[in-house]
Design an enzyme around this catalytic site. Structure first.
Site, PDB file in Angstrom:
ATOM      1  N   GLU A  95      -4.585   3.610   5.096  1.00 30.38           N
ATOM      2  CA  GLU A  95      -3.242   4.147   5.422  1.00 30.38           C
ATOM      3  C   GLU A  95      -2.697   5.223   4.520  1.00 30.38           C
ATOM      4  OE1 GLU A  95      -0.272   1.073   4.387  1.00 30.38           O
ATOM      5  OE2 GLU A  95      -0.428   0.177   6.259  1.00 30.38           O
ATOM      6  N   GLU A 123       3.655  -5.500   5.673  1.00 26.01           N
ATOM      7  CA  GLU A 123       3.006  -6.939   5.826  1.00 26.01           C
ATOM      8  C   GLU A 123       4.013  -7.999   6.169  1.00 26.01           C
ATOM      9  OE1 GLU A 123       1.641  -8.086   1.486  1.00 26.01           O
ATOM     10  OE2 GLU A 123       0.826  -6.166   1.950  1.00 26.01           O
ATOM     11  N   ARG A 183       5.892 -17.648   4.510  1.00 26.70           N
ATOM     12  CA  ARG A 183       6.328 -18.772   3.702  1.00 26.70           C
ATOM     13  C   ARG A 183       7.776 -18.455   3.501  1.00 26.70           C
ATOM     14  NH1 ARG A 183       3.708 -14.719   0.411  1.00 26.70           N
ATOM     15  NH2 ARG A 183       5.085 -13.905  -1.011  1.00 26.70           N
TER      16      ARG A 183
HETATM   17  C1  MV4 Z   1       1.855   0.906   0.101  1.00 27.53           C
HETATM   18  C2  MV4 Z   1       2.233   1.794  -0.870  1.00 27.53           C
HETATM   19  C3  MV4 Z   1       2.307   3.182  -0.449  1.00 27.53           C
HETATM   20  N1  MV4 Z   1       1.757   3.566   0.742  1.00 27.53           N
HETATM   21  N2  MV4 Z   1       1.139   1.270   1.205  1.00 27.53           N
HETATM   22  C4  MV4 Z   1       2.009  -3.024  -2.733  1.00 27.53           C
HETATM   23  C5  MV4 Z   1       1.938  -4.395  -2.500  1.00 27.53           C
HETATM   24  C6  MV4 Z   1       1.631  -4.516  -0.998  1.00 27.53           C
HETATM   25  N3  MV4 Z   1       2.604  -5.498  -0.467  1.00 27.53           N
HETATM   26  C7  MV4 Z   1       1.863  -2.973  -0.283  1.00 27.53           C
HETATM   27  N4  MV4 Z   1       1.929  -2.317  -1.545  1.00 27.53           N
HETATM   28  C8  MV4 Z   1       2.104  -0.726  -1.488  1.00 27.53           C
HETATM   29  N5  MV4 Z   1       1.644  -0.480  -0.146  1.00 27.53           N
HETATM   30  C9  MV4 Z   1       1.231   2.528   1.687  1.00 27.53           C
HETATM   31  N6  MV4 Z   1       0.704   3.015   2.781  1.00 27.53           N
HETATM   32  C10 MV4 Z   1       2.951   1.514  -2.060  1.00 27.53           C
HETATM   33  C11 MV4 Z   1       2.917   0.087  -2.415  1.00 27.53           C
HETATM   34  C12 MV4 Z   1       3.181  -0.202  -3.539  1.00 27.53           C
HETATM   35  C13 MV4 Z   1       4.482  -1.339  -3.703  1.00 27.53           C
HETATM   36  C14 MV4 Z   1       4.944  -1.635  -2.539  1.00 27.53           C
HETATM   37  C15 MV4 Z   1       6.017  -2.544  -2.411  1.00 27.53           C
HETATM   38  C16 MV4 Z   1       6.450  -3.112  -3.933  1.00 27.53           C
HETATM   39  C17 MV4 Z   1       6.138  -2.601  -4.825  1.00 27.53           C
HETATM   40  C18 MV4 Z   1       4.902  -1.642  -4.842  1.00 27.53           C
HETATM   41  C19 MV4 Z   1       4.555  -0.778  -6.034  1.00 27.53           C
HETATM   42  C20 MV4 Z   1       3.322  -0.255  -5.999  1.00 27.53           C
HETATM   43  C21 MV4 Z   1       2.702   0.093  -4.805  1.00 27.53           C
END
Ligand code: MV4
Length: 454
Positions: A200, A288, A292
């Site tokens: 991504e 995502e 749950r």
């Molecule tokens: C990302 C992102 C930036 N760009 N996807 C971290 C946990 C997972 N659920 C998805 N995450 C992330 N995906 C893209 N394309 C940044 C994160 C992310 C993040 C997401 C949600 C809550 C906290 C986070 C902390 C760091 C990075």
């Protein structure tokens, strides 16, 4: 309705489910490990069954022992809580094979959404915005390199079986990307026995907002608005709130409608969460889904007045959702702090031990969901969350003031907790102004400071 439910979990969520069942007149069977044999919530269950030694691999993850206990006690259903077996589709099938209702979605919905790349594909077909990236799993490294050239660096490589930040790699250039692909595949294979990875565009400084869903087994799905979970450290959520201070009512409606559309396509039933990233320009992207009940569900319960655990049980029993979308409203503001037995000033190292002094805060609009008190011993064998402090007030500003008051009122000793850290975060001007992103904590607190004792 069910006569008897088995609770396949421990700690605060086990107690939360026991409480819902007692109010509903449903008997409970609570399983426990040898390590948890003195847990005080066990006395509130009708029956308590030891399922093995401390390691969760020998107790809370042992589907066979849990189902045996369910059969011996002749339960109608199993509530998995969160973690452990909650998102294990094979366990759902094992329950069904033993004619026990699993309190959660079908194995099929769970598989469809549990595979992150497949879930993204489903989201696209539901016209839910997703982060630009690979349409499928990455087969050849060259195809990922080509794609990265097209969408631009930085990019992020994610494990399709991952989630919650596990098995992710950020890449800033081609050389970076090639090694990230290799490492991510290896890690995913080792951690999830599934080497599938996808790519991504990396969204910089996003906010993390998720939508709560309830669906019945007859095709009705409603949303219960959003929770903002931006305040986290190393993918561990620290503070959650609703409404999100980051979105306007138009974006809110779009987000919630998108989440419902996705869940319809997955034929989703029971409680679920659809996660989004919000970028600096307020664009939102599905990332995502969680199949749950989540730790932070009380935030949603406060602002909607709807008991999510009771609805999970009713839905699993086949009841129709009598809640109408138009009757579900967001009232006031709720904030939750996860209180962990950790030393926030020594890199959040776990701080298990016996609680000697204890005073929980209280008062109007204060909820303390926890299994601990004076005399409780916190085990080093399980995660360190000891409770969730949740407050509800008419406005966000008042909720923040209430949370500060509660954190100041809290007394726990001699074990160390994250309470003083929460006190700092919640009073920070950027938090108060809603001016934060997922890197806020890591940028403002050097929680990586060397640990003098280890
Ligand atoms: C990302 C992102 C930036 N760009 N996807 C971290 C946990 C997972 N659920 C998805 N995450 C992330 N995906 C893209 N394309 C940044 C994160 C992310 C993040 C997401 C949600 C809550 C906290 C986070 C902390 C760091 C990075």
């Amino acid at each position: 309705m069910f006569t008897r439910i088995l609770i396949a979990n421990r700690g605060e969520i086990a107690l939360r489910i026991i409480r819902a069942c007692r109010e509903m007149g449903i008997q409970t069977v609570c399983v426990y490990s040898e390590e948890d044999r003195h847990a005080s919530y066990l006395a509130l269950a009708n029956h308590a069954v030891c399922i093995g030694p401390a390691p969760s691999s020998e107790s809370y993850l042992r589907a066979d022992r849990i189902i045996s206990a369910a059969e011996v006690y002749n339960v109608d259903a199993i509530h998995p809580g969160y973690g452990f077996l909650a998102e294990n589709a094979q366990f759902v099938e094992q329950c069904l094979d033993s004619r026990i209702q699993f309190i959660g979605p079908s194995a099929e919905s769970m598989r469809m959404l549990g595979d992150k790349s497949a879930a993204k594909k489903l989201a696209r077909s539901a016209k839910v915005p997703t982060v630009p990236g690979s349409a499928d799993l990455i087969e050849e490294d060259d195809e990922a390199v080509q794609l990265a050239k097209k969408i631009g660096y930085p990019v992020i490589v994610k494990a399709t079986a991952g989630g919650g930040g596990r098995g992710m790699r950020i890449a800033h250039n081609e050389a970076n990307l090639r090694s990230s692909l290799r490492q991510a595949r290896q890690e995913a294979d080792a951690a999830f026995k599934n080497p599938g990875i996808y790519l991504e565009k990396f969204i910089e400084r996003p906010r993390h907002v998720e939508v709560q869903i309830l669906g019945d087994r007859h095709g009705t799905i409603v949303h219960l608005f959003e929770r903002d979970c931006t305040i986290q450290r190393r993918y561990q959520k620290l503070i959650e709130e609703s409404p999100s201070p980051a979105i306007d009512s138009h974006t809110r409606e779009e987000l919630c409608k998108a989440a419902v559309r996705l869940c319809h396509l997955a034929k989703y039933s029971n409680a679920g969460t659809v996660e989004f990233l919000i970028d600096a320009k307020k664009n939102y992207y599905f990332i995502e889904a969680n199949t749950r009940i989540q730790v932070e569900h009380p935030v949603t319960e406060w602002i909607t007045g709807i008991d999510l655990i009771k609805w999970q049980i009713r839905i699993a029993a086949g009841d129709t959702l009598t809640l109408k979308q138009r009757d579900i409203t967001q009232n006031g503001a709720a904030i939750e702090c996860r209180i962990n037995a950790e030393d926030p000033y020594h890199n959040f190292r776990p701080c298990p031990g016996k609680i000697e002094t204890f005073r929980a805060p209280g008062g109007f609009g204060v909820r303390w969901d926890s299994f601990v008190g004076a005399g409780t011993t916190i085990s080093p064998k399980y995660d360190s969350m000891i409770g969730k402090l949740v407050v509800h007030r008419p406005t966000r500003a008042e909720a923040i003031q209430c949370m500060i008051r509660c954190l100041d009122e809290f007394q726990i000793g001699p074990i160390l907790t994250t309470i003083p850290f929460h006190r700092e975060v919640i009073a920070h001007p950027d938090f108060v102004n809603g001016n934060v992103d997922t890197g806020f904590v890591d940028r403002n607190w050097n929680t990586n400071a060397p640990n003098p004792k280890s």
